[in-house]
Design an enzyme around this catalytic site. Sequence first.
Site, short mmCIF file in Angstrom:
data_model
loop_
_atom_site.label_atom_id
_atom_site.label_comp_id
_atom_site.label_asym_id
_atom_site.label_seq_id
_atom_site.Cartn_x
_atom_site.Cartn_y
_atom_site.Cartn_z
N ASP A 91 0.81 -0.95 0.08
CA ASP A 91 0.15 0.07 0.04
C ASP A 91 0.78 1.30 0.05
O ASP A 91 1.73 1.41 0.86
CB ASP A 91 -0.66 0.07 1.15
CG ASP A 91 -2.01 1.06 1.10
OD1 ASP A 91 -3.15 0.52 0.85
OD2 ASP A 91 -1.80 2.12 1.43
N ASN A 99 -2.61 12.68 -3.18
CA ASN A 99 -3.61 13.25 -4.22
C ASN A 99 -4.20 14.84 -3.60
O ASN A 99 -4.61 15.74 -4.30
CB ASN A 99 -4.87 12.36 -4.04
CG ASN A 99 -4.71 11.29 -5.11
OD1 ASN A 99 -4.03 11.56 -6.17
ND2 ASN A 99 -5.26 10.28 -5.21
N ASP A 108 -1.66 9.74 -9.89
CA ASP A 108 -1.81 8.58 -11.03
C ASP A 108 -0.35 8.58 -11.66
O ASP A 108 0.08 7.39 -11.75
CB ASP A 108 -2.41 9.20 -12.29
CG ASP A 108 -3.96 9.09 -12.05
OD1 ASP A 108 -4.45 8.75 -11.09
OD2 ASP A 108 -4.48 9.78 -12.92
N GLU A 135 -4.80 2.25 -4.38
CA GLU A 135 -3.10 2.51 -4.01
C GLU A 135 -2.62 1.01 -3.53
O GLU A 135 -1.31 1.13 -3.20
CB GLU A 135 -2.80 3.71 -3.17
CG GLU A 135 -3.19 3.45 -1.93
CD GLU A 135 -4.58 4.10 -1.42
OE1 GLU A 135 -4.95 4.28 -0.29
OE2 GLU A 135 -5.55 3.92 -2.50
#
Length: 220
Positions: A91, A99, A108, A135
């Site tokens: 993770d 973000n 991204d 993620e």
Amino acid sequence: DVLALPQDRWVRVVELRGTQANGCSFFSHVDITASRRQQEELRQLTLHLESLAVKDALTGLVNRRRFDEALESEWRRAHRSETALSLLLLDVDHFKQLNDSFGHPFGDEVLKCFAGLLAHCVQRAGSLVSRYGGEEFAILLPGTGLSGAARLAEFIRQQVEALSLGNQQTGLVQITVSVGVACASGPALDSSCSSLIDMADRALYEAKRKGRNSVCLAGV
């Protein structure tokens, strides 16, 4: 019969028997190049669509659907051959914060770069690297025991820790990853393959609880 000709042309050869007065046969042919090309285009399109169905569009890794299929198959194989099967769940740490701070396009890019790093680190035949969701990523390692899986997990953690991403707007941003490692072998393979996921998931939770950027192990 179908016969290939130069310049990527194809004909179908037809034998006509007994059509001459002397009873001899002769051969005729029909140009099927256009039909053959249409069939090939359809085949390529079908392969492309099948590929899209099991690939994650952003990272190019296989998706959760393909991972689930592979896990069930490798679990049965490990049970038959009495070998170990290991799983890494990974993770990207604080991804939501990335973000929120730098925008989804940068997020991204982080995921694509991370996926590329995983694909580079995991090249052993039979292993599978997938985007598990969001993620979170998963690495399936047939024939690998817990110690071998743990070494790979730590190697990946170190590689990610040394990685800095960014642009003029974001500056350099350090990325870290938390990893949960689980292994099934022997009698553990008599249960469901979901037990391997559960153990790896709990190990991943423990890695996060410890402060992230770490590897935690679990035995199945």
